[in-house]
Enzyme design. Sequence first.
Site, PDB file in Angstrom:
ATOM      1  N   HIS A 133       0.842  -1.204   0.000  1.00 17.63           N
ATOM      2  CA  HIS A 133       0.000   0.000   0.000  1.00 17.63           C
ATOM      3  C   HIS A 133       0.883   1.263   0.000  1.00 17.63           C
ATOM      4  O   HIS A 133       0.631   2.205  -0.755  1.00 17.63           O
ATOM      5  CB  HIS A 133      -0.912  -0.051   1.241  1.00 17.63           C
ATOM      6  CG  HIS A 133      -1.794   1.139   1.442  1.00 17.63           C
ATOM      7  ND1 HIS A 133      -3.171   1.061   1.385  1.00 17.63           N
ATOM      8  CD2 HIS A 133      -1.504   2.435   1.736  1.00 17.63           C
ATOM      9  CE1 HIS A 133      -3.687   2.268   1.622  1.00 17.63           C
ATOM     10  NE2 HIS A 133      -2.692   3.123   1.841  1.00 17.63           N
ATOM     11  N   GLU A 134       1.925   1.256   0.824  1.00 20.61           N
ATOM     12  CA  GLU A 134       2.784   2.452   0.943  1.00 20.61           C
ATOM     13  C   GLU A 134       3.655   2.646  -0.299  1.00 20.61           C
ATOM     14  O   GLU A 134       3.901   3.783  -0.706  1.00 20.61           O
ATOM     15  CB  GLU A 134       3.656   2.372   2.203  1.00 20.61           C
ATOM     16  CG  GLU A 134       2.935   2.167   3.519  1.00 20.61           C
ATOM     17  CD  GLU A 134       1.790   3.124   3.792  1.00 20.61           C
ATOM     18  OE1 GLU A 134       1.720   4.197   3.159  1.00 20.61           O
ATOM     19  OE2 GLU A 134       0.938   2.780   4.633  1.00 20.61           O
ATOM     20  N   HIS A 137       1.774   4.492  -2.768  1.00 20.23           N
ATOM     21  CA  HIS A 137       1.784   5.942  -2.509  1.00 20.23           C
ATOM     22  C   HIS A 137       3.009   6.592  -3.154  1.00 20.23           C
ATOM     23  O   HIS A 137       2.909   7.663  -3.750  1.00 20.23           O
ATOM     24  CB  HIS A 137       1.825   6.223  -0.997  1.00 20.23           C
ATOM     25  CG  HIS A 137       0.488   6.228  -0.330  1.00 20.23           C
ATOM     26  ND1 HIS A 137      -0.539   7.065  -0.708  1.00 20.23           N
ATOM     27  CD2 HIS A 137       0.013   5.507   0.716  1.00 20.23           C
ATOM     28  CE1 HIS A 137      -1.589   6.860   0.087  1.00 20.23           C
ATOM     29  NE2 HIS A 137      -1.281   5.907   0.956  1.00 20.23           N
TER      30      HIS A 137
HETATM   31 NI    NI Z   1      -2.513   5.122   2.462  1.00 16.87          NI
END
Ligand code: NI
Length: 180
Positions: A133-134, A137
Site C-alpha cells: 500500500h505504501e 503511494h
Molecule cells: Ni494510504
Amino acid sequence: MARLAILEYPDPRLRTRAVPVTTFDAALKQRVADMFETMYEAPGIGLAASQVDWHERVIVIDISDDRSQPEVFINPELLKLEGRATGEEGCLSVPGIFDDVVRAERVQVRYHDVEGKVRERDLDGMLAVCLQHEIDHLDGKLFVDYLSELKRQRIRKKLEKGRRERGASAAPARASAPRL
Ligand code: NI
C-alpha cells in the site's frame, strides 16, 4: 519532532512519483521521526512520505498495538511477490473510507535502512499488505484506484461533504480495518 499535515484525496500532489533518497543524514532521521509522530497521532499503522507532501521514497510502518515495532523502508524495491489475498484497507489520505483490495500475500523487499545500509527481508501478513500500500503511494497510486470509477465518485463526494461540514470529519472507523 513535528506533526505534519496529511494530504487528502483527491489532492493532485498525492499523484507525484517520489524520487530515491541519496543522502542519509541527520535531516533524513529528523524527517523520519516527524513521519512516525504524524502516523502515531493520526492514528495509522503506515505512512508514505508522499502523504505529507515530501516526494522521496520513504515509508514508516508500525503494525503493533503498543507502538513497539517501528519499521523504516527507504527506496524499497519488491523483488518477489507471491500468493493473492483480499483484505479490507483504509488510508490516512482517504479518511473514513474502507474497501477490499487484492494484494500479494508474501513479498521479498530490498531497501535501505535509515543509515543507508542495504537490507533484504521476506514479509507476509499485515506487514506485506502495508508495504505494498505504501509503495503505491510513492508511485502516486492510492488504494481507491483499485475500485470502480462509480465508487471513487461516491468517495470524492463523501470526503467533500465531510470537509464542508468539518467536525463530522471524524468518520467512525471500523476497528478491524488498518489505516495506512
Ligand atoms: Ni494510504
